[in-house]
Design an enzyme around this catalytic site. Structure first.
Site, PDB file in Angstrom:
ATOM      1  CD  GLU A 100      -1.664  -2.400   1.652  1.00 45.71           C
ATOM      2  OE1 GLU A 100      -0.457  -2.603   1.927  1.00 45.71           O
ATOM      3  OE2 GLU A 100      -2.540  -3.273   1.794  1.00 45.71           O
ATOM      4  CG  MET A 123      22.246  13.032   2.789  1.00 43.22           C
ATOM      5  SD  MET A 123      23.345  14.260   2.073  1.00 43.22           S
ATOM      6  CE  MET A 123      22.369  14.856   0.706  1.00 43.22           C
TER       7      MET A 123
HETATM    8  C1  TPP Z   1      12.467   6.207   5.061  1.00 42.83           C
HETATM    9  C2  TPP Z   1      13.733   6.901   5.366  1.00 42.83           C
HETATM   10  N1  TPP Z   1      14.600   6.364   6.247  1.00 42.83           N
HETATM   11  C3  TPP Z   1      15.771   6.982   6.519  1.00 42.83           C
HETATM   12  C4  TPP Z   1      16.095   8.166   5.917  1.00 42.83           C
HETATM   13  C5  TPP Z   1      17.405   8.873   6.249  1.00 42.83           C
HETATM   14  N2  TPP Z   1      18.267   8.948   5.053  1.00 42.83           N
HETATM   15  C6  TPP Z   1      18.324  10.045   4.287  1.00 42.83           C
HETATM   16  S1  TPP Z   1      19.321   9.840   2.960  1.00 42.83           S
HETATM   17  C7  TPP Z   1      19.692   8.268   3.414  1.00 42.83           C
HETATM   18  C8  TPP Z   1      20.604   7.441   2.578  1.00 42.83           C
HETATM   19  C9  TPP Z   1      20.083   7.215   1.215  1.00 42.83           C
HETATM   20  O1  TPP Z   1      20.935   6.310   0.551  1.00 42.83           O
HETATM   21  P1  TPP Z   1      20.793   6.077  -0.994  1.00 42.83           P
HETATM   22  O2  TPP Z   1      19.403   5.825  -1.348  1.00 42.83           O
HETATM   23  O3  TPP Z   1      21.779   5.036  -1.409  1.00 42.83           O
HETATM   24  O4  TPP Z   1      21.155   7.488  -1.598  1.00 42.83           O
HETATM   25  P2  TPP Z   1      22.579   8.229  -1.653  1.00 42.83           P
HETATM   26  O5  TPP Z   1      22.587   9.229  -0.543  1.00 42.83           O
HETATM   27  O6  TPP Z   1      23.643   7.199  -1.501  1.00 42.83           O
HETATM   28  O7  TPP Z   1      22.593   8.880  -2.986  1.00 42.83           O
HETATM   29  C10 TPP Z   1      19.049   7.929   4.603  1.00 42.83           C
HETATM   30  C11 TPP Z   1      19.195   6.642   5.294  1.00 42.83           C
HETATM   31  C12 TPP Z   1      15.147   8.701   5.023  1.00 42.83           C
HETATM   32  N3  TPP Z   1      15.338   9.865   4.409  1.00 42.83           N
HETATM   33  N4  TPP Z   1      13.997   8.046   4.743  1.00 42.83           N
END
Ligand code: TPP
Ligand code: MG
Lengths: 609, 184
Positions: free
Chosen positions: A74, A506
């Site tokens: 969902e 990030m």
């Molecule tokens: C549902 C959720 N959980 C945790 C976060 C915290 N968070 C923000 S960016 C991130 C990492 C994202 O990793 P990725 O998708 O590989 O993107 P990148 O930053 O490596 O480009 C996290 C864990 C979030 N934004 N949303």
């Protein structure tokens, strides 16, 4: 044989039902729901069935006007509806069952509330006599969703159903748009009632009347201030896009008339053409040097449908300290919430921009050309800093390079971009360019990882012939990757362009800059083979490991008719710059790796997210 | 009907403290539908606003409207936010800041149970008389007094009853209305 018996039984059932309904002139609650959906010109439902909504699914089965897209969780349905809504300026409609179905949409509802996306979410509920009994698959859906919807309803009487459904659409779509939940007990869906078409002239809502037109006085004051500015800036946000394509046109027109610079929030990208010389790029935490410094130094700021989010303002006490601020917003509660402004202008962006343009002409306003030249000369110096430049490398793919190529190779195409959340999202905001609104789908206010794939699916459903690309992080993608199965079922040729750094990039960046390089749990070990993953979901998998392979992969991805996952292996340690560390001011930007030690983050900054 | 009280000191309703915190009485006219009170209370708790007291009752059964009176405190910016956020709720018809809009009357009703015999019992009755509190129930060992007035008056009465066998208090919280001929 079995099939024939089935078809016969089905037509018999339809006939019986038809005669029964005709005899009494009544419809079931489920049929009434569908009637109102038709009235509202709903073509698509994103949903997932379950016990409490079976009457609705049964009614759906017996009609042709509305198409149902079966998601795989969902949470995917509601993000898909968001992508559908944002890319088409229509209301996204969701249908889920009671209990776990309803609780699974809570994240998406919150996301839609934060980003003002018009959604009507129908949730099943246990029959009215069981409500409050901890019945099977019962959840207090209106209670749970009260703080994460614009409004919600529990329908207890089938005679109220049509009115409430119409109300729900009205509330979701008008004013500052948002998600609305209608909770539908199973007995209400089954009960019979007379259906009356909507009144020809629907009267005003009893208590909810958003204001569209601004006070003439506010308009006059705004124009006077704008015309007298020496270092002006427009700062536009998602409200312009929500107001409809006309608002974007009028924004471009007004900005053009003034000759002033304009910056945009993450949510506002596309409202003003990125390629126009007056555009300074995105502002805020990962905004451009020129946008942030122009905000810091401006003397008049015109905020249009933007809400002074903390990602935009940075340190509040040093936010545009010399500026007189004009704030155009349809939601009075956005005014003076974070930043005190001199001229609040309450109204719909398109309407207000029209009023401003009219007044501008009436008073024959002329900007101060000399001051403006000086201001642009200053901005040119900031621009010359080329804050988005990066070091090219022959062996490792830089994410910025991959996006530049993606931008170049999709230029001029009919393309929609969604993103997940993280570094890749910020790079996409910096490097992709938009000429039109509604082409950029991202989770801004809530920052919901897992948004991008279902949102791309929703956008693809709304625009079957367009190219829809989810710029993804590998970690985010895994949060809703079950939706590949949805894409496969409906042959939705979404493209997923993974900037795969094998990190929650990030998070890793913050840990590097703020937590002494202690990379706690930010490494994505045991990633799947994304090429095989694509194949397992009946799509095509591509991979690029070297810069020289990027163009071919992108071309192949665009050429391919079905769903594609392009696994772009990027530099795992690249950081996203510029960056305003949390709690710092616009003038305290880190521009690149060399800057990182220079400005330690304050203690107040450390507690901010 | 519903009462949420925090341990803030009571004062005049438009009192301004040194740190710029103001106390306001806000009247909210709402559609009398299920969950409307939860919406209002949830808004206050969710956004971290103060509720010193809050009450609600239907005032127009025909139009299906209820009136909520809420006493809150905050900086002028917060008070403005509270009103804007309340106005934003879909079933809210009208929000009126009585404190800001001019003179108004604020009254509270309390039922106060005092248990005792002999001299203390007589004394409680005498004080009740001075405060124009009525006796609405009595047994040989107890009284229930009914008192209306400004909250400070009720505070004072309760204080005086404390040594005389005060055992139970029920208060409505302030209801308020603007002076003069104009309705909300
Ligand atoms: C549902 C959720 N959980 C945790 C976060 C915290 N968070 C923000 S960016 C991130 C990492 C994202 O990793 P990725 O998708 O590989 O993107 P990148 O930053 O490596 O480009 C996290 C864990 C979030 N934004 N949303
Ligand atoms: Mg990553």
């Amino acid at each position: 044989m079995a099939l024939r018996v089935f078809l016969w039984a089905r037509s018999l059932a339809r006939w019986c039902k038809g005669t029964r309904a005709m005899a009494k002139g009544k419809l079931s609650g489920a049929e009434i729901v569908l009637k109102v959906l038709e009235e509202e010109k709903t073509e698509i439902l994103f949903g997932y069935p379950g016990g409490a909504v079976l009457p609705l699914y049964d009614a759906l089965f017996q009609q042709k006007a509305i198409r149902h897209i079966l998601v795989r969780q969902e949470g995917g349905a509601i993000h898909a509806a968001e992508g559908y809504a944002r890319s088409s300026n229509r209301v996204g409609v969701v249908l889920v069952t009671s209990g776990p179905g309803a609780t699974n949409v809570v994240t998406g509802l919150t996301d839609a509330l934060m980003d003002s996306v018009p959604i009507v979410c129908l949730t099943g509920q246990v029959p009215t006599h069981l409500i409050g009994n901890d019945a099977f698959q019962e959840a207090d859906t209106t209670g749970i969703t009260r703080p994460c919807t614009k409004h919600n309803y529990l329908v207890k009487d089938v005679d109220d159903l049509a009115r409430v459904m119409r109300d729900a659409f009205y509330v979701a779509r008008t004013g500052r748009p948002g998600p609305v939940v209608v909770d539908l007990p199973k007995d209400v869906l089954q009960a019979m009632a007379r259906y009356t078409p909507p009144p020809a002239k629907s009267g005003a809502h009893l208590s909810y009347r958003p204001r569209m037109r601004a006070d003439a006085d506010a308009i006059n004051r705004a124009v006077e201030l704008i015309a007298g500015a020496k270092r002006p800036i427009f700062y536009s946000g998602g409200g312009v896009i929500n107001s409809g394509p006309k608002a974007s046109k009028l924004l471009a027109k007004f900005v053009g008339k003034t000759g002033y610079p304009i910056t945009s929030t993450l949510m506002g990208l596309g409202a003003y053409p990125s390629r126009n010389k007056q555009f300074l790029g995105m502002l805020g935490m990962h905004g451009t040097f020129e946008a942030n410094l122009s905000m810091y130094n401006c003397d008049v700021m015109v905020a249009v449908g933007a809400r002074f989010d903390d990602r935009v303002t940075g340190k509040l006490s040093e936010f545009a300290p010399k500026a007189k601020k004009i704030h155009i917003d349809i939601d009075p509660s956005s005014i003076n919430k974070n930043v005190m402004v001199e001229v609040p202008v309450i109204g719909d962006c398109a309407t207000v921009l029209g009023q401003l343009i009219k007044r501008w002409g009436e008073v024959k306003a002329k900007p101060d050309a000399k001051a403006l030249n000086k201001w642009w000369a200053q901005i040119a110096k900031w621009r010359a800093r080329k804050c988005l430049s990066y070091e090219m490398n022959d062996d490792v793919i830089k994410p910025q390079y991959a996006l530049e190529r993606l931008q170049a190779l999709t230029r001029g195409m009919d393309v929609y971009f969604s993103t997940e959340v993280g570094q890749h999202q910020m790079w996409a905001a910096q490097f992709l360019q938009f000429d039109k609104p509604n082409r950029w789908l991202t989770s801004g206010g809530l920052g919901t990882m897992g948004y991008g794939l279902p949102a791309a699916i929703g956008a693809q459903v709304a625009h079957p012939k367009s190219l829809v690309i989810d710029v993804a992080g590998e970690a985010s993608l895994l949060m809703n990757m079950q939706e590949f199965s949805t894409a496969a079922q409906y042959r939705l040729p979404v493209k997923v362009f993974i900037l795969n750094n094998q990190y929650m990039g990030m998070v890793r960046q913050w840990q590097e800059l703020l937590y002494g390089g202690r990379y706690a749990e930010s490494y994505m070990a045991s990633l799947p083979d994304f090429v095989k993953l694509a194949e397992t979901f009946h799509g095509t998998g591509l991979i690029a490991k070297k810069p020289s392979e990027v163009d071919d992969v992108i071309k192949e991805m665009i050429r391919t008719d079905d769903m594609v996952i392009a696994d772009i292996r990027i530099d795992p340690l690249e950081n996203c710059f510029p960056m305003i560390p949390s709690g710092a001011a616009h003038c305290d930007m880190l521009l690149g790796p060399a800057d990182k030690a220079a400005t330690p983050v304050s203690e107040e900054g450390m507690v901010l997210v | 009907m519903c009462r949420v009280r925090e341990a803030a000191p009571r004062g005049k309703d438009d009192q301004v403290s040194e740190d710029g915190i103001e106390r306001h009485i806000i009247a909210v006219l709402v559609e009398n539908e299920a969950g409307v009170l939860a919406r209002v209370v949830g808004l206050f708790s969710g956004r971290g606003y103060n509720i010193e007291c809050l009450n609600v009752a239907e005032i127009d059964p025909e139009a299906g409207q209820s009136r909520i009176t809420v006493v809150t405190s905050g900086t002028p910016q917060i008070i403005e936010q509270i009103k804007a956020q309340l106005t934003r709720l879909v079933p809210v018809h009208k929000v009126s800041d009585l404190t800001q809009e001019g003179p108004h009357v604020g009254r509270e009703l309390a039922l106060i149970k005092v248990r005792g015999r002999g001299e203390k019992r007589v004394e409680s009755l005498r004080i009740a008389d001075i405060f124009r509190a009525g006796v609405v129930d009595s047994t040989s060992r107890s009284f229930v007094f009914e008192i209306t007035g400004a909250p400070e008056k009720i505070d004072a009465f309760i204080q005086l009853m404390a040594p005389l066998g005060l055992v139970d208090v029920s208060r409505t919280g302030v209801v308020a209305i603007a002076r003069g001929e104009k309705p909300i």
